[in-house]
Design an enzyme around this catalytic site. Structure first.
Site, short mmCIF file in Angstrom:
data_model
loop_
_atom_site.label_atom_id
_atom_site.label_comp_id
_atom_site.label_asym_id
_atom_site.label_seq_id
_atom_site.Cartn_x
_atom_site.Cartn_y
_atom_site.Cartn_z
N GLU A 18 13.26 3.74 -0.76
CA GLU A 18 13.52 4.29 -2.10
C GLU A 18 12.71 5.57 -2.32
O GLU A 18 13.20 6.53 -2.92
CB GLU A 18 13.20 3.23 -3.16
CG GLU A 18 14.21 2.08 -3.12
CD GLU A 18 13.78 0.85 -3.91
OE1 GLU A 18 12.62 0.44 -3.79
OE2 GLU A 18 14.62 0.30 -4.65
N GLU A 27 14.46 -6.44 0.37
CA GLU A 27 13.95 -7.23 -0.77
C GLU A 27 14.64 -8.59 -0.89
O GLU A 27 14.03 -9.56 -1.33
CB GLU A 27 14.12 -6.45 -2.08
CG GLU A 27 13.22 -5.23 -2.22
CD GLU A 27 13.81 -3.95 -1.64
OE1 GLU A 27 14.77 -4.03 -0.85
OE2 GLU A 27 13.30 -2.87 -1.99
N ALA A 35 7.02 -1.90 -1.49
CA ALA A 35 6.01 -2.26 -2.50
C ALA A 35 5.00 -3.20 -1.85
O ALA A 35 5.33 -3.90 -0.88
CB ALA A 35 6.70 -2.95 -3.67
N GLY A 74 10.63 -0.24 -1.03
CA GLY A 74 10.18 0.92 -1.81
C GLY A 74 9.97 2.16 -0.94
O GLY A 74 10.03 3.28 -1.44
N1 CAA Z 1 3.10 -5.16 1.45
C1 CAA Z 1 1.85 -5.52 1.82
N2 CAA Z 1 1.43 -5.56 3.11
C2 CAA Z 1 2.31 -5.19 4.05
C3 CAA Z 1 3.64 -4.79 3.74
C4 CAA Z 1 4.00 -4.77 2.35
N3 CAA Z 1 5.21 -4.36 1.96
N4 CAA Z 1 4.27 -4.50 4.88
C5 CAA Z 1 3.40 -4.70 5.88
N5 CAA Z 1 2.22 -5.12 5.38
C6 CAA Z 1 1.00 -5.45 6.12
C7 CAA Z 1 1.15 -6.79 6.83
O1 CAA Z 1 0.86 -7.86 5.95
C8 CAA Z 1 0.14 -6.65 7.95
O2 CAA Z 1 -1.14 -6.88 7.39
P1 CAA Z 1 -2.25 -7.73 8.24
O3 CAA Z 1 -2.49 -6.90 9.47
O4 CAA Z 1 -3.42 -7.79 7.31
O5 CAA Z 1 -1.61 -9.03 8.55
C9 CAA Z 1 0.21 -5.17 8.30
O6 CAA Z 1 0.82 -4.52 7.17
C10 CAA Z 1 1.08 -4.91 9.52
O7 CAA Z 1 2.35 -5.51 9.30
P2 CAA Z 1 3.05 -6.47 10.39
O8 CAA Z 1 2.03 -7.18 11.20
O9 CAA Z 1 4.06 -7.30 9.68
O10 CAA Z 1 3.75 -5.36 11.31
P3 CAA Z 1 5.09 -5.51 12.15
O11 CAA Z 1 5.19 -4.27 12.97
O12 CAA Z 1 5.13 -6.82 12.85
O13 CAA Z 1 6.28 -5.53 11.07
C11 CAA Z 1 7.45 -4.76 9.12
C12 CAA Z 1 6.50 -4.40 10.29
C13 CAA Z 1 8.83 -5.12 9.68
C14 CAA Z 1 7.53 -3.51 8.25
C15 CAA Z 1 6.88 -5.96 8.35
O14 CAA Z 1 5.52 -5.70 8.05
C16 CAA Z 1 7.59 -6.24 7.05
O15 CAA Z 1 8.67 -6.80 7.07
N6 CAA Z 1 6.99 -5.86 5.90
C17 CAA Z 1 7.50 -6.16 4.59
C18 CAA Z 1 8.60 -5.20 4.24
C19 CAA Z 1 9.24 -5.54 2.91
O16 CAA Z 1 9.72 -6.62 2.70
N7 CAA Z 1 9.27 -4.55 1.99
C20 CAA Z 1 9.83 -4.70 0.69
C21 CAA Z 1 8.77 -4.95 -0.33
S1 CAA Z 1 9.42 -5.30 -1.95
C22 CAA Z 1 9.84 -3.78 -2.58
O17 CAA Z 1 9.71 -2.75 -1.94
C23 CAA Z 1 10.42 -3.78 -3.98
C24 CAA Z 1 10.91 -2.47 -4.46
O18 CAA Z 1 12.10 -2.19 -4.44
C25 CAA Z 1 10.02 -1.47 -5.03
#
Ligand code: CAA
Length: 251
Positions: free
Chosen positions: A113, A133, A67, A110
């Site tokens: 999922e 999450e 998400a 997500g």
């Molecule tokens: N939401 C919004 N932006 C996101 C994102 C997310 N879930 N995941 C990555 N991005 C964005 C980052 O903020 C970054 O943006 P900027 O370049 O503007 O800074 C860009 O994508 C690239 O990401 P990273 O620089 O972090 O890339 P990385 O290769 O170093 O890491 C990653 C990749 C491990 C996927 C890391 O981005 C990460 O941990 N992301 C979050 C993942 C997460 O926690 N997902 C769960 C969300 S909650 C959910 O999904 C609830 C549900 O059940 C529905």
């Protein structure tokens, strides 16, 4: 001009379609609008008679990173309720045609999922799956605590959801989360091979079989068997059943 967030390409000869998530800067993070666009694209294909099987994919770096955290950070329970992402997730569940998730890179939160809502998952060697999450102070909210244990068992689902750790494509294969793992450059070709085979079968039989398998997660065995029997009988009202059985007997 800004690129479309969802790309759709249809192969009318093979009766397949490839839907590509195309929000690369955010690693295909699933904002409301993005998930809504995906819903519209998939439901349009579900009604298109020249498509029998759909492949859903992302980029080499990310299938989807979950998400959109930017949209969630300041949310309240009522705000989330009003946003009604749940309605969009439920709507994906109603799709009749089989969907193969072709996953490279991150399929987390997500994104994992979304892959699990699909009917099969083919993973590239670089794929990573996870439900992180818990690291954001929340828990999965789009099926992670329900579909994941059904696919991989309680203990492994607990480990993934409670630690938030990612698993590799090979581990995902070992625990039954994905159907197969292929070299990253072969991902779409492999998904197409499976999709072409499915798309060449009887449309009605395929959709009824999909519907029946999904019912097995929601019904008692006896109710599920009764449901299966009705769908099985309905297949006898299709030209494909007549043609294919006749062809078998006359060969
Ligand atoms: N939401 C919004 N932006 C996101 C994102 C997310 N879930 N995941 C990555 N991005 C964005 C980052 O903020 C970054 O943006 P900027 O370049 O503007 O800074 C860009 O994508 C690239 O990401 P990273 O620089 O972090 O890339 P990385 O290769 O170093 O890491 C990653 C990749 C491990 C996927 C890391 O981005 C990460 O941990 N992301 C979050 C993942 C997460 O926690 N997902 C769960 C969300 S909650 C959910 O999904 C609830 C549900 O059940 C529905």
């Amino acid at each position: 001009m800004e690129a479309a967030n969802i790309l759709v390409s249809i192969n009318e000869t093979k009766k397949t379609a490839i839907v590509t998530l195309n929000r690369p800067k955010e690693l295909n993070a699933l904002s409301y609008d993005f998930l809504n666009e995906l819903n519209v694209a998939l439901h349009t294909l579900d009604k298109n008679d020249s498509v029998n099987c759909i492949i859903l994919t992302g980029s080499t770096k990310a299938f989807a990173a979950g998400a959109d955290i930017k949209a969630l950070a300041e949310q309240s329970p009522i705000g989330i309720w009003k946003m009604d992402m749940y309605g969009l997730w439920q709507s994906l569940k109603q799709l009749k045609k089989p969907i193969i998730a072709a996953v490279a890179g991150f399929a987390i939160g997500g994104g994992c999922e979304l892959a699990m809502i699909c009917d099969m998952i083919i993973a590239a060697e670089n794929a990573q799956f996870g439900q992180p999450e818990i690291k954001l102070g929340i828990m999965p909210g789009a099926g992670g605590t329900q579909r994941l244990p059904k696919l991989v068992g309680k203990n492994k689902a607990m480990e993934m959801v409670l630690t938030g750790n990612f698993i590799s494509a090979d581990e995902a294969y070992r625990i039954g989360l994905v159907n197969k793992v292929v070299p990253t450059e072969m991902l779409i070709l492999e998904a197409e091979t499976t999709a072409n085979l499915i798309a060449s079968q009887s449309t009605i039989a395929v959709q009824m079989a999909k519907e029946s398998i999904l019912k097995s997660f929601e019904m008692s065995l006896n109710d599920g068997l009764a449901f299966e029997r009705r769908n099985y009988m309905a297949c006898f009202d299709t030209p494909e059943q007549k043609e294919k059985m006749k062809a078998f007997l006359s060969k």
